[in-house]
Design a protein around this motif. Structure first.
Motif, short mmCIF file in Angstrom:
data_model
loop_
_atom_site.label_atom_id
_atom_site.label_comp_id
_atom_site.label_asym_id
_atom_site.label_seq_id
_atom_site.Cartn_x
_atom_site.Cartn_y
_atom_site.Cartn_z
N ASP A 109 0.81 -1.21 0.00
CA ASP A 109 0.00 0.00 0.00
C ASP A 109 0.85 1.27 0.00
O ASP A 109 0.33 2.37 -0.20
N LEU A 114 4.11 3.62 -4.90
CA LEU A 114 3.46 4.60 -5.77
C LEU A 114 3.11 3.98 -7.12
O LEU A 114 3.77 3.06 -7.59
N SER A 115 2.07 4.51 -7.74
CA SER A 115 1.65 3.96 -9.03
C SER A 115 2.59 4.38 -10.16
O SER A 115 2.71 3.68 -11.16
N ASP A 116 3.26 5.52 -10.00
CA ASP A 116 4.22 5.99 -11.00
C ASP A 116 5.57 5.32 -10.76
O ASP A 116 6.20 5.54 -9.72
N GLU A 176 8.40 6.02 -7.80
CA GLU A 176 8.72 4.93 -6.88
C GLU A 176 10.22 4.65 -6.87
O GLU A 176 10.81 4.42 -5.82
N ARG A 229 7.55 9.61 0.04
CA ARG A 229 6.66 9.48 -1.11
C ARG A 229 5.70 10.67 -1.21
O ARG A 229 5.41 11.16 -2.30
#
Length: 156
Positions: free
Chosen positions: A27, A30-32, A36, A72
């Protein structure tokens, strides 16, 4: 039986190839991928304040998790790597860096070790020089009476 052998081989090979599990939770990721990767780079240089010499990526401590999330969060907010590090250092102090800077008050710590070594070598050289000159002065000739007495003692 083969499954047990395979599991045993994997368990024994884990120390060789590195640990397969890190402390970063799914969780937190990061989606990028670029962000990340930057977050992972930054967190490799940050010390877990609970575990001491372990970086926050490898630590399971709650404070390390908070620091990972903070890194983050700062990157998502648009901070550069240096700005994110400066923010964390301003909040937690330079102790949070695994490789502290070599300027300011830390300069004393960087110089103290080599200075003590050179000072110790200097003291050792002075001690050895004085010892050599003292031993040269202590080898005076015996008087004839002392030589006669020594010969008496040795002959007995």
């Amino acid at each position: 039986m083969r499954l047990r052998a395979l599991l045993l081989a994997l368990c024994l090979a884990t120390p060789i190839f590195g640990t397969p599990v890190f402390a970063v939770q799914p969780d937190e990721i990061l989606s990028d991928p670029a962000l990340e990767a930057r977050a992972r780079d930054l967190s490799q240089g940050l010390r877990c304040l609970v575990c001491r010499n372990e970086n926050i990526d490898d630590s399971n401590a709650e404070l390390a998790r908070d620091l990972r999330l903070l890194v983050r969060e700062r990157l998502v907010a648009g901070d550069s790597d240096q700005e994110a590090l400066d923010f964390i250092v301003a909040r937690y102090g330079e102790y949070v860096l695994l490789n502290p800077t070599s300027g300011g008050a830390n300069l004393i710590l960087w110089i103290a070790g080599p200075a003590m070594l050179l000072g110790g070598l200097g003291l050792a050289a002075v001690y050895l020089r004085r010892r050599r000159s003292a031993s040269d002065a202590g080898t005076a000739k015996l008087t004839p009476e002392e030589q006669a007495r020594l010969n008496e003692i040795l002959n007995d």
